[in-house]
Enzyme design. Structure first.
Site, PDB file in Angstrom:
ATOM      1  N   GLY A 118      -6.560   8.529 -18.423  1.00 39.82           N
ATOM      2  CA  GLY A 118      -7.722   7.985 -19.107  1.00 39.82           C
ATOM      3  C   GLY A 118      -9.004   8.248 -18.334  1.00 39.82           C
ATOM      4  N   ALA A 119      -9.926   7.308 -18.386  1.00 37.51           N
ATOM      5  CA  ALA A 119     -11.223   7.480 -17.729  1.00 37.51           C
ATOM      6  C   ALA A 119     -11.076   7.718 -16.224  1.00 37.51           C
ATOM      7  CB  ALA A 119     -12.100   6.262 -17.986  1.00 37.51           C
TER       8      ALA A 119
ATOM      9  N   LYS B 167       0.848  -1.188   0.000  1.00 40.35           N
ATOM     10  CA  LYS B 167       0.000   0.000   0.000  1.00 40.35           C
ATOM     11  C   LYS B 167       0.885   1.241   0.000  1.00 40.35           C
ATOM     12  CE  LYS B 167      -2.268   1.083   3.891  1.00 40.35           C
ATOM     13  NZ  LYS B 167      -3.333   1.281   4.894  1.00 40.35           N
TER      14      LYS B 167
ATOM     15  N   THR C 202      -7.231  -0.164 -11.589  1.00 36.59           N
ATOM     16  CA  THR C 202      -6.516   0.149 -12.816  1.00 36.59           C
ATOM     17  C   THR C 202      -5.168  -0.556 -12.746  1.00 36.59           C
ATOM     18  OG1 THR C 202      -5.845   1.940 -14.311  1.00 36.59           O
ATOM     19  CG2 THR C 202      -5.578   2.353 -11.939  1.00 36.59           C
ATOM     20  N   TYR C 203      -4.180  -0.085 -13.475  1.00 35.46           N
ATOM     21  CA  TYR C 203      -2.841  -0.662 -13.407  1.00 35.46           C
ATOM     22  C   TYR C 203      -1.816   0.453 -13.275  1.00 35.46           C
ATOM     23  CZ  TYR C 203      -2.743   0.499 -18.389  1.00 35.46           C
ATOM     24  OH  TYR C 203      -2.801   1.160 -19.584  1.00 35.46           O
TER      25      TYR C 203
ATOM     26  N   SER D 157      -4.702   4.047 -16.820  1.00 33.15           N
ATOM     27  CA  SER D 157      -3.795   3.690 -15.738  1.00 33.15           C
ATOM     28  C   SER D 157      -3.600   4.801 -14.720  1.00 33.15           C
ATOM     29  CB  SER D 157      -2.428   3.255 -16.279  1.00 33.15           C
ATOM     30  OG  SER D 157      -1.751   4.383 -16.796  1.00 33.15           O
TER      31      SER D 157
END
Length: 127
Positions: A73-74, A9, A57-58, A25
């Site tokens: 992105g989104a 984390k 996401t990544y 991402s």
């Protein structure tokens, strides 16, 4: 049987950018990725403490020591610059593997500089 537990984390990082035109991402300072042992393109769950949004996401690396945490992105619509985020990865472990399991927590300041790295070696010592 396998169980899914927190692997790493990055806690309380600050969103520094949002790029709606990028393919997708979250960009994360390479130093933070290294300390948390998060690999490029690894799936991450992101929690926005400011608005309560959670999404998957990544991770992609941003330049080392840049302090960059940027939604792309989104996902860029799920936060605004200055929001505090928690970025987490999870792993699947057998009960045998859990005997050697130790999650890593990287705590950062408001500029995404590392304050502390914690390893919780004793959490599952009773298994």
């Amino acid at each position: 049987m396998q169980r899914t537990l927190l692997l790493a984390k990055i806690h309380n990082c600050t969103l520094t950018g949002a790029n709606i035109n990028y393919v997708g991402s979250i960009s994360i300072d390479q130093v933070l990725l290294d300390k948390a042992s998060i690999l490029p393109y690894e799936q991450v769950q992101v929690v926005n403490s400011a608005n309560g949004k959670r999404f998957i996401t990544y991770a992609i690396p941003a330049p080392a020591n840049s302090g960059i945490i940027e939604l792309n992105g989104a996902a860029a619509r799920l936060g605004i610059i200055g929001d505090r985020l928690i970025i987490m990865t999870y792993g699947q472990f057998t009960l045998q593997e859990l005997k050697h399991y130790s999650p890593t927590v990287v705590i950062v300041d408001e500029k995404n500089q590392i304050l502390e790295v914690r390893n919780y070696d004793d959490l599952l010592s009773k298994l």
